[in-house]
Design a protein around this motif. Structure first.
Motif, PDB file in Angstrom:
ATOM      1  N   GLY A  16      17.956  48.237  20.449  1.00  0.00           N
ATOM      2  CA  GLY A  16      17.375  49.684  20.441  1.00  0.00           C
ATOM      3  C   GLY A  16      18.798  50.664  20.404  1.00  0.00           C
ATOM      4  O   GLY A  16      19.928  50.030  20.204  1.00  0.00           O
ATOM      5  N   SER A  17      18.522  51.866  20.497  1.00  0.00           N
ATOM      6  CA  SER A  17      19.800  52.822  20.495  1.00  0.00           C
ATOM      7  C   SER A  17      19.727  53.782  21.402  1.00  0.00           C
ATOM      8  O   SER A  17      18.576  54.111  21.859  1.00  0.00           O
ATOM      9  CB  SER A  17      19.762  53.467  18.911  1.00  0.00           C
ATOM     10  N   LEU A  18      20.603  54.413  21.942  1.00  0.00           N
ATOM     11  CA  LEU A  18      20.866  55.437  22.891  1.00  0.00           C
ATOM     12  C   LEU A  18      21.915  56.249  22.413  1.00  0.00           C
ATOM     13  O   LEU A  18      22.990  55.774  22.011  1.00  0.00           O
ATOM     14  CB  LEU A  18      21.223  55.063  24.465  1.00  0.00           C
ATOM     15  N   ARG A  19      21.842  57.521  22.713  1.00  0.00           N
ATOM     16  CA  ARG A  19      23.088  58.384  22.526  1.00  0.00           C
ATOM     17  C   ARG A  19      23.656  59.053  23.874  1.00  0.00           C
ATOM     18  O   ARG A  19      22.695  59.832  24.347  1.00  0.00           O
ATOM     19  CB  ARG A  19      22.845  59.582  21.343  1.00  0.00           C
ATOM     20  N   LEU A  20      24.533  58.913  24.424  1.00  0.00           N
ATOM     21  CA  LEU A  20      24.938  59.418  25.671  1.00  0.00           C
ATOM     22  C   LEU A  20      26.065  60.877  25.113  1.00  0.00           C
ATOM     23  O   LEU A  20      26.789  60.865  24.223  1.00  0.00           O
ATOM     24  CB  LEU A  20      26.154  58.518  26.200  1.00  0.00           C
ATOM     25  N   SER A  21      26.064  61.808  26.119  1.00  0.00           N
ATOM     26  CA  SER A  21      26.702  62.990  25.984  1.00  0.00           C
ATOM     27  C   SER A  21      27.747  63.078  27.133  1.00  0.00           C
ATOM     28  O   SER A  21      27.475  62.733  28.352  1.00  0.00           O
ATOM     29  CB  SER A  21      25.736  64.367  25.889  1.00  0.00           C
ATOM     30  N   ARG A  71      32.852  63.922  19.006  1.00  0.00           N
ATOM     31  CA  ARG A  71      32.971  64.981  19.857  1.00  0.00           C
ATOM     32  C   ARG A  71      32.942  66.386  19.046  1.00  0.00           C
ATOM     33  O   ARG A  71      33.132  66.292  17.911  1.00  0.00           O
ATOM     34  CB  ARG A  71      34.337  65.046  20.535  1.00  0.00           C
ATOM     35  N   ASP A  72      32.269  67.485  19.736  1.00  0.00           N
ATOM     36  CA  ASP A  72      32.429  68.740  19.291  1.00  0.00           C
ATOM     37  C   ASP A  72      33.341  69.693  20.320  1.00  0.00           C
ATOM     38  O   ASP A  72      32.986  70.029  21.320  1.00  0.00           O
ATOM     39  CB  ASP A  72      30.827  69.271  19.421  1.00  0.00           C
ATOM     40  N   ASN A  73      34.426  69.785  19.520  1.00  0.00           N
ATOM     41  CA  ASN A  73      35.243  70.663  20.181  1.00  0.00           C
ATOM     42  C   ASN A  73      35.070  72.051  20.754  1.00  0.00           C
ATOM     43  O   ASN A  73      35.434  72.626  21.740  1.00  0.00           O
ATOM     44  CB  ASN A  73      36.644  70.719  19.475  1.00  0.00           C
ATOM     45  N   ALA A  74      34.172  72.743  20.083  1.00  0.00           N
ATOM     46  CA  ALA A  74      33.630  73.988  20.172  1.00  0.00           C
ATOM     47  C   ALA A  74      32.822  74.027  21.391  1.00  0.00           C
ATOM     48  O   ALA A  74      32.673  75.119  21.946  1.00  0.00           O
ATOM     49  CB  ALA A  74      33.235  74.477  19.138  1.00  0.00           C
ATOM     50  N   LYS A  75      32.154  72.757  21.844  1.00  0.00           N
ATOM     51  CA  LYS A  75      31.243  72.805  22.969  1.00  0.00           C
ATOM     52  C   LYS A  75      31.969  71.819  24.091  1.00  0.00           C
ATOM     53  O   LYS A  75      31.176  71.733  24.934  1.00  0.00           O
ATOM     54  CB  LYS A  75      29.729  72.104  22.523  1.00  0.00           C
ATOM     55  N   ASN A  76      33.106  71.550  23.951  1.00  0.00           N
ATOM     56  CA  ASN A  76      33.692  70.670  24.856  1.00  0.00           C
ATOM     57  C   ASN A  76      32.807  69.607  25.378  1.00  0.00           C
ATOM     58  O   ASN A  76      32.815  69.183  26.423  1.00  0.00           O
ATOM     59  CB  ASN A  76      34.013  71.420  26.209  1.00  0.00           C
ATOM     60  N   THR A  77      32.200  68.669  24.108  1.00  0.00           N
ATOM     61  CA  THR A  77      31.411  68.009  24.368  1.00  0.00           C
ATOM     62  C   THR A  77      31.688  66.439  23.651  1.00  0.00           C
ATOM     63  O   THR A  77      32.119  66.739  22.362  1.00  0.00           O
ATOM     64  CB  THR A  77      29.928  68.443  24.219  1.00  0.00           C
ATOM     65  N   MET A  78      31.547  65.371  24.173  1.00  0.00           N
ATOM     66  CA  MET A  78      31.927  64.166  23.529  1.00  0.00           C
ATOM     67  C   MET A  78      30.391  63.465  23.528  1.00  0.00           C
ATOM     68  O   MET A  78      29.547  63.424  24.411  1.00  0.00           O
ATOM     69  CB  MET A  78      32.900  63.323  24.321  1.00  0.00           C
ATOM     70  N   TYR A  79      30.260  62.651  22.410  1.00  0.00           N
ATOM     71  CA  TYR A  79      29.072  61.825  22.284  1.00  0.00           C
ATOM     72  C   TYR A  79      29.484  60.350  22.033  1.00  0.00           C
ATOM     73  O   TYR A  79      30.428  59.970  21.754  1.00  0.00           O
ATOM     74  CB  TYR A  79      28.344  62.149  21.227  1.00  0.00           C
ATOM     75  N   LEU A  80      28.515  59.297  22.501  1.00  0.00           N
ATOM     76  CA  LEU A  80      28.607  58.041  22.192  1.00  0.00           C
ATOM     77  C   LEU A  80      27.095  57.661  21.568  1.00  0.00           C
ATOM     78  O   LEU A  80      26.274  57.320  22.191  1.00  0.00           O
ATOM     79  CB  LEU A  80      28.994  57.057  23.479  1.00  0.00           C
ATOM     80  N   GLN A  81      27.137  57.288  20.306  1.00  0.00           N
ATOM     81  CA  GLN A  81      25.883  56.792  19.789  1.00  0.00           C
ATOM     82  C   GLN A  81      26.133  55.305  19.921  1.00  0.00           C
ATOM     83  O   GLN A  81      26.819  54.575  19.253  1.00  0.00           O
ATOM     84  CB  GLN A  81      25.954  57.172  18.179  1.00  0.00           C
ATOM     85  N   MET A  82      25.019  54.687  20.505  1.00  0.00           N
ATOM     86  CA  MET A  82      24.965  53.322  20.586  1.00  0.00           C
ATOM     87  C   MET A  82      24.018  52.560  19.866  1.00  0.00           C
ATOM     88  O   MET A  82      22.508  53.005  20.400  1.00  0.00           O
ATOM     89  CB  MET A  82      24.884  53.095  22.182  1.00  0.00           C
ATOM     90  N   ASN A  83      24.175  51.668  19.080  1.00  0.00           N
ATOM     91  CA  ASN A  83      23.316  51.002  18.250  1.00  0.00           C
ATOM     92  C   ASN A  83      23.078  49.614  18.479  1.00  0.00           C
ATOM     93  O   ASN A  83      24.229  49.035  18.996  1.00  0.00           O
ATOM     94  CB  ASN A  83      23.149  51.462  16.779  1.00  0.00           C
ATOM     95  N   SER A  84      22.021  48.959  18.074  1.00  0.00           N
ATOM     96  CA  SER A  84      21.944  47.610  18.317  1.00  0.00           C
ATOM     97  C   SER A  84      22.272  46.891  19.653  1.00  0.00           C
ATOM     98  O   SER A  84      23.332  46.082  19.703  1.00  0.00           O
ATOM     99  CB  SER A  84      22.910  46.672  17.146  1.00  0.00           C
ATOM    100  N   LEU A  85      21.848  47.664  20.732  1.00  0.00           N
ATOM    101  CA  LEU A  85      22.156  47.599  21.892  1.00  0.00           C
ATOM    102  C   LEU A  85      21.967  45.924  22.368  1.00  0.00           C
ATOM    103  O   LEU A  85      20.652  45.415  21.993  1.00  0.00           O
ATOM    104  CB  LEU A  85      21.543  48.379  23.071  1.00  0.00           C
TER     105      LEU A  85
END
Length: 121
Positions: A16-21, A71-85
């Motif tokens: 499965g997949s998850l997306r961390l912020s 990352r979205d620099n305008a939002k000061n946010t980073m993401y981690l898309q995790m697939n094939s967990l």
């Protein structure tokens, strides 16, 4: 005062997949490099991925091809898309950011509190 807050963890089946912020907030002047680490029970914290302010990325061998950092620099946010967990991806995931606060002179590394990711059937 600066805060890094992770979200998006949870329980997912293998494959499965998850997306961390990771959202940074507070009196921030600039954010340089950001990254993800993880710590499984009974193990040391290990580096997962990093991204520069310009968008250059690096990954640990164990996640290359499955995880994508952004990352979205305008939002000061980073993401981690995790697939094939996989079950071995089970850990608490922490984000960090090398940033300078408003009125500050030097960069310091700040950490979030972590979010649990469990991969299990």
């Amino acid at each position: 005062q600066v805060q890094l807050v992770e979200s998006g963890g949870g329980l997912v089946q293998p494959g499965g997949s998850l997306r961390l912020s990771c959202a940074a907030s507070g009196s921030i002047f600039s954010i340089n490099r950001m990254g993800w680490y993880r710590q499984a029970p009974g193990r040391q914290r290990e580096w997962v991925a990093r991204i520069t302010s310009g968008g250059s990325t690096n990954y640990a061998d164990s996640v290359t091809g499955r995880f994508t950092i952004s990352r979205d620099n305008a939002k000061n946010t980073m993401y981690l898309q995790m697939n094939s967990l996989k079950p071995e991806d089970t850990a608490v995931y922490f984000c960090n950011a090398d940033l300078k606060i408003k009125g500050g002179t030097y960069e310091y590394r700040y950490w979030g509190q972590g979010t649990q990711v469990t991969v299990s059937s």
